[in-house]
Design a protein around this motif. Structure first.
Motif, PDB file in Angstrom:
ATOM      1  N   VAL A  40       3.506  -4.517  -5.075  1.00  0.00           N
ATOM      2  CA  VAL A  40       4.808  -3.816  -5.035  1.00  0.00           C
ATOM      3  C   VAL A  40       4.865  -2.709  -4.051  1.00  0.00           C
ATOM      4  O   VAL A  40       5.888  -2.535  -3.390  1.00  0.00           O
ATOM      5  CB  VAL A  40       5.064  -3.097  -6.323  1.00  0.00           C
ATOM      6  N   GLU A  41       3.690  -1.873  -3.571  1.00  0.00           N
ATOM      7  CA  GLU A  41       3.660  -1.111  -2.603  1.00  0.00           C
ATOM      8  C   GLU A  41       4.081  -1.515  -1.203  1.00  0.00           C
ATOM      9  O   GLU A  41       4.865  -0.891  -0.444  1.00  0.00           O
ATOM     10  CB  GLU A  41       2.467  -0.140  -2.527  1.00  0.00           C
ATOM     11  N   ALA A  42       3.339  -2.773  -1.046  1.00  0.00           N
ATOM     12  CA  ALA A  42       3.681  -3.323   0.333  1.00  0.00           C
ATOM     13  C   ALA A  42       5.143  -3.843   0.482  1.00  0.00           C
ATOM     14  O   ALA A  42       5.642  -3.483   1.274  1.00  0.00           O
ATOM     15  CB  ALA A  42       2.751  -4.561   0.479  1.00  0.00           C
TER      16      ALA A  42
ATOM     17  N   LEU B 299       5.262   1.948 -13.749  1.00  0.00           N
ATOM     18  CA  LEU B 299       4.199   2.192 -12.595  1.00  0.00           C
ATOM     19  C   LEU B 299       2.809   2.169 -13.272  1.00  0.00           C
ATOM     20  O   LEU B 299       1.766   1.600 -12.708  1.00  0.00           O
ATOM     21  CB  LEU B 299       4.483   3.370 -11.969  1.00  0.00           C
ATOM     22  N   GLY B 300       2.777   2.929 -14.564  1.00  0.00           N
ATOM     23  CA  GLY B 300       1.625   2.965 -15.171  1.00  0.00           C
ATOM     24  C   GLY B 300       0.817   1.514 -15.671  1.00  0.00           C
ATOM     25  O   GLY B 300      -0.370   1.406 -15.975  1.00  0.00           O
ATOM     26  N   ALA B 301       1.897   0.694 -15.816  1.00  0.00           N
ATOM     27  CA  ALA B 301       1.600  -0.714 -16.429  1.00  0.00           C
ATOM     28  C   ALA B 301       1.064  -1.389 -15.320  1.00  0.00           C
ATOM     29  O   ALA B 301       0.578  -2.388 -15.633  1.00  0.00           O
ATOM     30  CB  ALA B 301       2.633  -1.160 -17.168  1.00  0.00           C
ATOM     31  N   LEU B 302       1.260  -1.137 -13.968  1.00  0.00           N
ATOM     32  CA  LEU B 302       0.607  -2.084 -12.868  1.00  0.00           C
ATOM     33  C   LEU B 302      -0.646  -2.078 -12.771  1.00  0.00           C
ATOM     34  O   LEU B 302      -1.357  -1.073 -12.553  1.00  0.00           O
ATOM     35  CB  LEU B 302       1.452  -1.697 -11.773  1.00  0.00           C
ATOM     36  N   ASP B 303      -1.147  -3.174 -12.523  1.00  0.00           N
ATOM     37  CA  ASP B 303      -2.792  -3.145 -12.449  1.00  0.00           C
ATOM     38  C   ASP B 303      -2.846  -3.125 -10.852  1.00  0.00           C
ATOM     39  O   ASP B 303      -1.862  -3.111  -9.853  1.00  0.00           O
ATOM     40  CB  ASP B 303      -3.273  -4.456 -12.675  1.00  0.00           C
ATOM     41  N   GLY B 304      -4.078  -2.988 -10.223  1.00  0.00           N
ATOM     42  CA  GLY B 304      -4.293  -2.548  -8.970  1.00  0.00           C
ATOM     43  C   GLY B 304      -3.730  -3.763  -8.096  1.00  0.00           C
ATOM     44  O   GLY B 304      -3.054  -3.192  -6.892  1.00  0.00           O
ATOM     45  N   GLN B 305      -3.906  -4.867  -8.252  1.00  0.00           N
ATOM     46  CA  GLN B 305      -3.384  -6.009  -7.292  1.00  0.00           C
ATOM     47  C   GLN B 305      -1.793  -6.082  -7.530  1.00  0.00           C
ATOM     48  O   GLN B 305      -1.210  -6.164  -6.359  1.00  0.00           O
ATOM     49  CB  GLN B 305      -3.825  -7.448  -7.739  1.00  0.00           C
ATOM     50  N   ASP B 306      -0.990  -6.047  -8.612  1.00  0.00           N
ATOM     51  CA  ASP B 306       0.161  -5.893  -8.911  1.00  0.00           C
ATOM     52  C   ASP B 306       0.684  -4.604  -7.823  1.00  0.00           C
ATOM     53  O   ASP B 306       1.810  -4.846  -7.309  1.00  0.00           O
ATOM     54  CB  ASP B 306       0.600  -5.997 -10.060  1.00  0.00           C
TER      55      ASP B 306
ATOM     56  N   ALA C 269       8.721  10.709   6.170  1.00  0.00           N
ATOM     57  CA  ALA C 269       8.633   9.563   5.144  1.00  0.00           C
ATOM     58  C   ALA C 269       8.437  10.197   3.716  1.00  0.00           C
ATOM     59  O   ALA C 269       7.973  11.311   3.496  1.00  0.00           O
ATOM     60  CB  ALA C 269       7.178   9.198   5.444  1.00  0.00           C
ATOM     61  N   LEU C 270       9.170   9.427   2.816  1.00  0.00           N
ATOM     62  CA  LEU C 270       9.178   9.845   1.362  1.00  0.00           C
ATOM     63  C   LEU C 270       8.204   9.309   0.635  1.00  0.00           C
ATOM     64  O   LEU C 270       8.344   8.391  -0.013  1.00  0.00           O
ATOM     65  CB  LEU C 270      10.609   9.873   0.849  1.00  0.00           C
ATOM     66  N   GLU C 271       6.909   9.627   0.923  1.00  0.00           N
ATOM     67  CA  GLU C 271       5.620   8.710   0.326  1.00  0.00           C
ATOM     68  C   GLU C 271       5.771   8.816  -1.220  1.00  0.00           C
ATOM     69  O   GLU C 271       5.324   8.072  -1.851  1.00  0.00           O
ATOM     70  CB  GLU C 271       4.316   9.216   0.898  1.00  0.00           C
ATOM     71  N   GLN C 272       5.968  10.101  -1.787  1.00  0.00           N
ATOM     72  CA  GLN C 272       6.480  10.234  -3.155  1.00  0.00           C
ATOM     73  C   GLN C 272       7.700  10.821  -3.622  1.00  0.00           C
ATOM     74  O   GLN C 272       7.850  11.931  -2.869  1.00  0.00           O
ATOM     75  CB  GLN C 272       5.265  11.490  -3.433  1.00  0.00           C
TER      76      GLN C 272
ATOM     77  N   VAL D 264      10.565  -2.807   2.510  1.00  0.00           N
ATOM     78  CA  VAL D 264      12.117  -2.171   2.217  1.00  0.00           C
ATOM     79  C   VAL D 264      12.724  -1.320   2.858  1.00  0.00           C
ATOM     80  O   VAL D 264      13.657  -1.026   3.509  1.00  0.00           O
ATOM     81  CB  VAL D 264      12.520  -2.669   0.825  1.00  0.00           C
ATOM     82  N   ILE D 265      11.701  -0.258   2.890  1.00  0.00           N
ATOM     83  CA  ILE D 265      12.025   1.011   3.393  1.00  0.00           C
ATOM     84  C   ILE D 265      12.023   1.031   4.955  1.00  0.00           C
ATOM     85  O   ILE D 265      13.004   1.523   5.368  1.00  0.00           O
ATOM     86  CB  ILE D 265      10.881   2.088   2.893  1.00  0.00           C
ATOM     87  N   GLU D 266      11.252   0.144   5.434  1.00  0.00           N
ATOM     88  CA  GLU D 266      11.150   0.206   6.952  1.00  0.00           C
ATOM     89  C   GLU D 266      12.465  -0.381   7.324  1.00  0.00           C
ATOM     90  O   GLU D 266      12.902  -0.088   8.522  1.00  0.00           O
ATOM     91  CB  GLU D 266       9.758  -0.615   7.243  1.00  0.00           C
ATOM     92  N   VAL D 267      13.050  -1.437   6.748  1.00  0.00           N
ATOM     93  CA  VAL D 267      14.060  -1.995   6.905  1.00  0.00           C
ATOM     94  C   VAL D 267      15.134  -1.301   7.007  1.00  0.00           C
ATOM     95  O   VAL D 267      16.142  -1.014   8.032  1.00  0.00           O
ATOM     96  CB  VAL D 267      14.353  -3.330   6.194  1.00  0.00           C
ATOM     97  N   TYR D 268      15.326  -0.266   5.781  1.00  0.00           N
ATOM     98  CA  TYR D 268      16.443   0.640   5.693  1.00  0.00           C
ATOM     99  C   TYR D 268      16.292   1.614   6.996  1.00  0.00           C
ATOM    100  O   TYR D 268      17.226   1.974   7.810  1.00  0.00           O
ATOM    101  CB  TYR D 268      16.326   1.287   4.516  1.00  0.00           C
ATOM    102  N   ARG D 269      15.039   1.799   7.418  1.00  0.00           N
ATOM    103  CA  ARG D 269      14.870   3.297   8.172  1.00  0.00           C
ATOM    104  C   ARG D 269      15.304   2.654   9.626  1.00  0.00           C
ATOM    105  O   ARG D 269      15.842   3.338  10.374  1.00  0.00           O
ATOM    106  CB  ARG D 269      13.426   3.627   8.443  1.00  0.00           C
TER     107      ARG D 269
END
Length: 169
Positions: free
Chosen positions: A141-143, A130-137, A163-166, A148-153
């Motif tokens: 990934v977050e989106a 996660l630390g290696a991801l730049d802002g755009q990447d 919500a398990l945001e963290q 994916v989480i929404e599909v599961y829910r």
């Protein structure tokens, strides 16, 4: 004798089965179950108990009814889960001072530490990724993971919980 699946019933015929990202999601699901199984072995508990302990570690003390709802088990079933976890020394029941009828199930600090020690290498590795991801990447990934989480829910019964945001634990 089992009859073979028709192509319409065979999940291997779905587009996601041949998609690299779909295959990676499947591998993550398989590895997550394997990690949970190994954690259960290390803690001396079964998978249902691991799931209960995960909720307690992630979200803090919970009422038995809340824990039952999250695990989709009956109140009698959650009593057995809590009894097993209590006998194993992983949780305690605490009566509330303001209402002696109300009980919260609390994870024991030593068990939380033991669980963390077991999964720390994985968490540290993921933290490095996660630390290696730049802002755009990171935004992409977050989106994606949010979708994916929404599909599961939206497709799994009883998964419309908090919500398990963290997911730190």
């Amino acid at each position: 004798m089992n009859s073979p699946l028709s192509s319409a019933e065979d999940p291997r015929s779905l587009q996601i089965a041949s998609d690299n990202v779909g295959q990676q999601l499947q591998q993550i699901a398989i590895l997550t179950r394997k990690a949970a199984s190994q954690l259960g072995t290390a803690l001396g508990i079964n998978q249902t108990d691991v799931a209960a302990l995960e909720h307690l570690i992630t979200d803090g003390p919970l009422a038995p009814t809340e824990l039952a709802a999250r695990l989709c088990v009956t109140t009698a079933g959650i009593t057995q889960v809590i009894d097993r976890l209590e006998r194993a020394g992983h949780v305690v029941r605490e009566r509330q001072l303001n209402d002696k009828r109300r009980v919260l199930v609390c994870p024991v600090a030593d068990s939380v530490a033991q669980a963390y020690r077991h999964i720390a290498p994985m968490l540290n590795g993921l933290s490095a990724v996660l630390g290696a991801l730049d802002g755009q990447d990171r935004s992409v990934v977050e989106a994606f993971l949010g979708q994916v989480i929404e599909v599961y829910r939206s497709t799994l019964p009883g998964s419309a919980g908090p919500a398990l945001e963290q997911a730190d634990a």
